[in-house]
Scaffold this active site. Structure first.
Site, PDB file in Angstrom:
ATOM      1  N   ASP A  68       0.982  -1.186  -0.046  1.00  0.00           N
ATOM      2  CA  ASP A  68       0.009   0.070   0.141  1.00  0.00           C
ATOM      3  C   ASP A  68       0.743   1.331   0.033  1.00  0.00           C
ATOM      4  OD1 ASP A  68      -2.099   2.188   0.836  1.00  0.00           O
ATOM      5  OD2 ASP A  68      -3.304   0.355   0.915  1.00  0.00           O
TER       6      ASP A  68
ATOM      7  N   ASN B  58      -6.351  -5.910  -4.981  1.00  0.00           N
ATOM      8  CA  ASN B  58      -7.252  -5.031  -4.436  1.00  0.00           C
ATOM      9  C   ASN B  58      -6.825  -3.367  -4.680  1.00  0.00           C
ATOM     10  OD1 ASN B  58      -9.534  -4.449  -2.548  1.00  0.00           O
ATOM     11  ND2 ASN B  58      -7.894  -3.501  -1.559  1.00  0.00           N
TER      12      ASN B  58
ATOM     13  N   TYR C 121     -12.919   5.082 -13.708  1.00  0.00           N
ATOM     14  CA  TYR C 121     -13.177   4.120 -12.587  1.00  0.00           C
ATOM     15  C   TYR C 121     -13.869   3.014 -13.089  1.00  0.00           C
ATOM     16  CZ  TYR C 121     -14.179   1.827  -8.057  1.00  0.00           C
ATOM     17  OH  TYR C 121     -14.279   0.803  -7.178  1.00  0.00           O
TER      18      TYR C 121
ATOM     19  N   LYS D 122     -12.406  -0.723 -14.261  1.00  0.00           N
ATOM     20  CA  LYS D 122     -13.018  -1.990 -13.394  1.00  0.00           C
ATOM     21  C   LYS D 122     -13.595  -2.984 -14.299  1.00  0.00           C
ATOM     22  CE  LYS D 122     -11.826  -1.075  -9.376  1.00  0.00           C
ATOM     23  NZ  LYS D 122     -10.763  -1.815  -8.732  1.00  0.00           N
TER      24      LYS D 122
ATOM     25  N   THR E 199     -15.883   1.847   2.692  1.00  0.00           N
ATOM     26  CA  THR E 199     -14.485   2.040   2.860  1.00  0.00           C
ATOM     27  C   THR E 199     -14.105   3.263   2.697  1.00  0.00           C
ATOM     28  OG1 THR E 199     -13.898   1.600   0.488  1.00  0.00           O
ATOM     29  CG2 THR E 199     -14.319  -0.390   1.574  1.00  0.00           C
TER      30      THR E 199
END
Length: 254
Positions: free
Chosen positions: A41, A85, A151, A155, A186
């Protein structure tokens, strides 16, 4: 209910591991017996704060950085599982976006996913036991939502990448799937100025309740719920599932 130790002795790579779905996956992998986790990360503090009861290697950097993967790949030896992820959100109509805005999202969400998955699959192929990977896609890859073009497109691309990788990996006993969540509580929402303004005015709970009004279930999922489903697909319990994009969205795409 006691968690099954279905990842006992296994090693796993998790990107975007400092918060949200990635952190939930890391915690659950450790709780279910994983021996070693490699967590990636850009958020060093978030990685440091993540408490996992197993051997953990924390890697601070962007998944879109090819040099990071050149350095990390030798340390993926023996890898069993990968949670692909890491991702960022973005707003703006396609006609109004600059190429720089577009590329900023693609660098992480698509290029970063490619670099992660390709490195993980090479590591799994090298030891000959096979393995499994799950990529975080989105319900916006299925249902067009205005204002988040890069986005949604990124995806949709990773969903199809999972299918292609599944076909390519089958001969080496490597399974690849994707999950397409709907709304999940999140930190990715914090990138939205509109979301932050609503939280400041109405509070986080009310903001999510209003956002979930377009979802038949009337709620957003938790990161732990998504992680449970992803770990099922990663685990031996999902051994017959590959090349599948699982929509888990509370009915949003209906």
């Amino acid at each position: 209910m006691t968690q099954p130790q279905d990842f006992a002795g296994r090693s796993a790579l998790v990107t975007g591991a400092a918060s949200g779905i990635g952190a939930a996956c890391a915690r659950q992998l450790a709780a279910r017996g994983a021996k070693r986790l490699i967590l990636v990360d850009v958020d060093a503090a978030g990685l440091d704060a993540l408490d996992c009861d197993c051997s953990v290697e924390r890697v601070v950097g962007s998944v879109g950085d090819e040099a990071l993967w050149r350095d990390l790949e030798p340390r993926l030896e023996g890898l069993d599982h990968a949670v692909v992820n890491a991702g960022i959100g973005a707003g703006g109509a396609i006609a109004d976006l600059s190429l720089a805005d577009w590329r900023r999202v693609m660098e992480i969400n698509l290029d970063g996913a490619f670099l992660t998955l390709s490195a993980a699959m090479r590591a799994m192929r090298a030891h000959g036991r096979g393995g499994s990977a799950v990529i975080t896609s989105s319900s916006t890859a299925v249902k067009p939502v205005p204002g988040i073009g890069p986005y949604g497109v990124s995806k949709a691309a990773v969903s199809h990448m999972a299918r292609i990788a599944a076909v390519e990996g089958a001969a080496n006993k490597i399974r690849v799937n994707a999950i397409a969540p709907g709304g999940v509580d999140t930190a990715i929402w914090e990138s939205s100025e509109e979301f932050r303004a609503s939280v400041a005015e109405n509070g986080r709970e009310a903001t999510f309740k209003a956002m979930a009004s377009t979802t038949p279930s009337g709620r957003f999922a938790s990161a732990d719920e998504m992680a449970e489903t992803m770990l099922f697909m990663l685990s031996d319990a999902g051994a017959n599932i590959t090349g599948h994009v699982l929509v888990s969205d509370g009915g949003f795409t209906l």
